[in-house]
Enzyme design. Structure first.
Site, mmCIF file in Angstrom:
data_model
loop_
_atom_site.group_PDB
_atom_site.id
_atom_site.type_symbol
_atom_site.label_atom_id
_atom_site.label_comp_id
_atom_site.label_asym_id
_atom_site.label_seq_id
_atom_site.Cartn_x
_atom_site.Cartn_y
_atom_site.Cartn_z
ATOM 1 N N ARG A 285 14.373 29.818 2.286
ATOM 2 C CA ARG A 285 13.392 30.514 1.464
ATOM 3 C C ARG A 285 12.095 30.587 2.266
ATOM 4 N NH1 ARG A 285 15.869 26.902 -2.266
ATOM 5 N NH2 ARG A 285 16.966 27.990 -3.953
ATOM 6 N N HIS B 235 12.084 37.946 2.155
ATOM 7 C CA HIS B 235 13.231 37.715 1.285
ATOM 8 C C HIS B 235 14.407 38.606 1.657
ATOM 9 C CE1 HIS B 235 14.597 35.381 -2.074
ATOM 10 N NE2 HIS B 235 15.020 36.445 -2.723
#
Length: 270
Positions: free
Chosen positions: A123, A214
């Site tokens: 992440r 992302h």
């Protein structure tokens, strides 16, 4: 207005739940997306609630109505070729002539960030907050604390290790973070990373609205699945607590599964 037209002049206080369901069915038949129908229902729901609370209607016919089910949006994914162009552009930026020392440091940092993100699927919040010790570990994995404080092992490829080593050698004043910055946290911010990544994407000739940190994480997962990785393994690598979260990537398997049936099923060519 659309709802009132559907009622055909009937009094609003006489509307029933079946009228609402019929209207929703009519919206679906007209080809409206579930998200658009849900927004229209929200407006009508508030309208009927107002009529009921103000005493203009004896009941609220929308109270028992469930909205249209909204499917989870598919993740944005870029191709392997586009990732290769992005990485190649980031590498070229590091050796460009005429760079100031500060600009070269930023270019080397960006190269490390991109290669690390695509190699590990971290992440963005986990990546930018990596400690300096991540680049000096002799292990071939990182122990990452993700959402909910859950820890997981993230394998380090040689590409990731090399990118971190190169970046580490450029740090003039090492501190606790691998990606130090003049920010409240002391490390690079998500916004700065996203901004600089779009600049690299533009230099690579890619659409900047299709690129984000992302999206690179999505690419990591999708490309693993395309090449035969098990869904449970990808779930563990991404740090998803529930495999249903990982299943949004299964759309990338459709063509591979069709090909497997064509190639492997004994009656496929019958």
């Amino acid at each position: 207005d659309d709802y009132l037209e559907f009622l055909g002049g009937r009094a609003l206080e006489a509307a029933t739940a079946d009228d609402i369901r019929g209207w929703l069915a009519d919206l679906s038949a007209r080809g409206l997306k579930a998200s658009s129908a849900a927004r229209r229902l929200s407006a009508v729901r508030q309208f009927h609630r107002f009529l009921y609370t103000e005493g203009f209607a004896p009941s609220d016919p929308t109270a028992a109505i469930q909205g249209p089910r909204l499917g989870r949006p598919l993740p944005k994914v870029i191709s392997v070729a586009d990732v290769e162009r992005l990485i190649a552009t980031a590498r070229e930026a590091c050796i460009r002539e005429g760079l100031t020392p500060a600009a070269r440091l930023r270019a080397l940092r960006m190269r490390c960030l991109i290669e690390m993100l695509y190699a590990t699927g971290l992440r963005v919040s986990e990546l930018i907050a990596l400690p300096l010790s991540a680049a000096t570990t002799r292990e071939r994995f990182l122990v990452v604390r993700g959402k909910g404080g859950r820890e997981r092992l993230v394998p380090l490829t040689e590409v990731a290790r090399s990118a971190m080593a190169t970046h580490l050698a450029t740090l003039t004043t090492p501190g606790p973070w691998l990606f130090p910055a003049d920010s409240e946290t002391g490390h690079l911010t998500r916004q700065a990373f996203a901004r600089d990544l779009k600049a690299v994407a533009a230099a690579a000739g890619l659409r900047t609205d299709k690129i984000s940190p992302h999206v690179l994480r999505h690419a990591f997962a999708s490309h693993l699945l395309q090449n035969g990785a098990d869904l449970r393994v990808v779930q563990e690598l991404l740090g998803h607590a529930d495999i249903s979260t990982t299943q949004i990537y299964t759309h990338v398997l459709d063509e591979r599964l069709k090909q497997m049936v064509r190639d492997l099923h004994p009656l496929a060519s019958a």
